[in-house]
Design an enzyme around this catalytic site. Structure first.
Site, PDB file in Angstrom:
ATOM      1  N   CYS A   4       0.837  -1.201   0.000  1.00  0.00           N
ATOM      2  CA  CYS A   4       0.000   0.000   0.000  1.00  0.00           C
ATOM      3  C   CYS A   4       0.874   1.254   0.000  1.00  0.00           C
ATOM      4  O   CYS A   4       1.701   1.453   0.899  1.00  0.00           O
ATOM      5  CB  CYS A   4      -0.913  -0.015   1.221  1.00  0.00           C
ATOM      6  SG  CYS A   4      -1.810   1.525   1.425  1.00  0.00           S
ATOM      7  N   CYS A   7       0.505   3.353   3.141  1.00  0.00           N
ATOM      8  CA  CYS A   7       1.196   2.742   4.284  1.00  0.00           C
ATOM      9  C   CYS A   7       2.700   3.000   4.184  1.00  0.00           C
ATOM     10  O   CYS A   7       3.362   3.237   5.199  1.00  0.00           O
ATOM     11  CB  CYS A   7       0.900   1.250   4.356  1.00  0.00           C
ATOM     12  SG  CYS A   7      -0.729   0.875   5.046  1.00  0.00           S
ATOM     13  N   HIS A  46      -4.568   0.941   8.341  1.00  0.00           N
ATOM     14  CA  HIS A  46      -4.934   0.613   6.962  1.00  0.00           C
ATOM     15  C   HIS A  46      -6.393   0.168   6.901  1.00  0.00           C
ATOM     16  O   HIS A  46      -6.730  -0.958   7.252  1.00  0.00           O
ATOM     17  CB  HIS A  46      -4.028  -0.474   6.377  1.00  0.00           C
ATOM     18  CG  HIS A  46      -4.400  -0.782   4.948  1.00  0.00           C
ATOM     19  ND1 HIS A  46      -3.835  -0.146   3.866  1.00  0.00           N
ATOM     20  CD2 HIS A  46      -5.334  -1.619   4.441  1.00  0.00           C
ATOM     21  CE1 HIS A  46      -4.394  -0.585   2.758  1.00  0.00           C
ATOM     22  NE2 HIS A  46      -5.300  -1.481   3.071  1.00  0.00           N
ATOM     23  N   GLY A  93     -14.401   6.749  -7.888  1.00  0.00           N
ATOM     24  CA  GLY A  93     -13.143   7.372  -8.293  1.00  0.00           C
ATOM     25  C   GLY A  93     -11.977   7.117  -7.352  1.00  0.00           C
ATOM     26  O   GLY A  93     -10.961   7.795  -7.416  1.00  0.00           O
ATOM     27  N   HIS A 100      -8.758   7.814   2.552  1.00  0.00           N
ATOM     28  CA  HIS A 100      -8.127   9.133   2.667  1.00  0.00           C
ATOM     29  C   HIS A 100      -9.150  10.201   2.339  1.00  0.00           C
ATOM     30  O   HIS A 100     -10.087   9.986   1.574  1.00  0.00           O
ATOM     31  CB  HIS A 100      -6.911   9.246   1.742  1.00  0.00           C
ATOM     32  CG  HIS A 100      -7.202   8.876   0.314  1.00  0.00           C
ATOM     33  ND1 HIS A 100      -7.270   7.567  -0.103  1.00  0.00           N
ATOM     34  CD2 HIS A 100      -7.472   9.639  -0.766  1.00  0.00           C
ATOM     35  CE1 HIS A 100      -7.559   7.545  -1.394  1.00  0.00           C
ATOM     36  NE2 HIS A 100      -7.689   8.778  -1.820  1.00  0.00           N
TER      37      HIS A 100
END
Ligand code: AMP
Ligand code: ZN
Length: 114
Positions: A4, A7, A46, A93, A100
């Site tokens: 990730c 991350c 995460h 999207g 986030h």
């Protein structure tokens, strides 16, 4: 999460322009901004997307918005106004599968979504 990208930013394995950090949350400048102010606010935990949120994440998500206010104040747009956006899933999207929040501002944003 090993692969990730966010991350990796959290672990400082990838450089980023960090504007805020505490034990649970990091915020850094978007690499491809769509507005004069475009900062990403990211929980260090995460969580893949909005749909993966659990009851136990309620406080964490509340804190995201307080961090958004703090950054907006630092950047001088608290009074002018700004937008906080979260994309979820393919049609929403979302590209990076680590939840986030986009903090957007510094110009007149379209009154309807893009
Ligand atoms: P989303 O489409 O909501 O998943 O948004 C992902 C955002 O992450 C996009 O606005 C990208 O420009 C941004 N982004 C991707 N990689 C990086 C990176 N290494 N540093 C900062 N922002 C990034
Ligand atoms: Zn992650």
């Amino acid at each position: 999460m090993e692969d990730c990208i966010f991350c990796k930013i959290i672990k400082k394995e990838i450089p980023s322009e960090i504007v805020y950090e505490d034990e649970e949350i990091i915020a850094f400048e978007d690499i491809n901004p769509v507005a004069p102010i475009h900062t990403l606010i990211v929980p260090k935990k995460h969580i893949t997307s909005l749909v993966e949120l659990k009851e136990e994440d309620t406080n964490l998500i509340g804190k995201i918005y307080l961090v958004a206010n703090k950054i907006a104040e630092q950047k001088g747009i608290l009074e002018r106004g700004f937008r906080v956006v979260v994309n979820c899933g393919k049609e929403g999207g979302q590209v990076v599968p680590h939840i986030h929040y986009h903090l957007l501002g510094g110009k007149q944003l379209p009154t309807r979504f893009m």
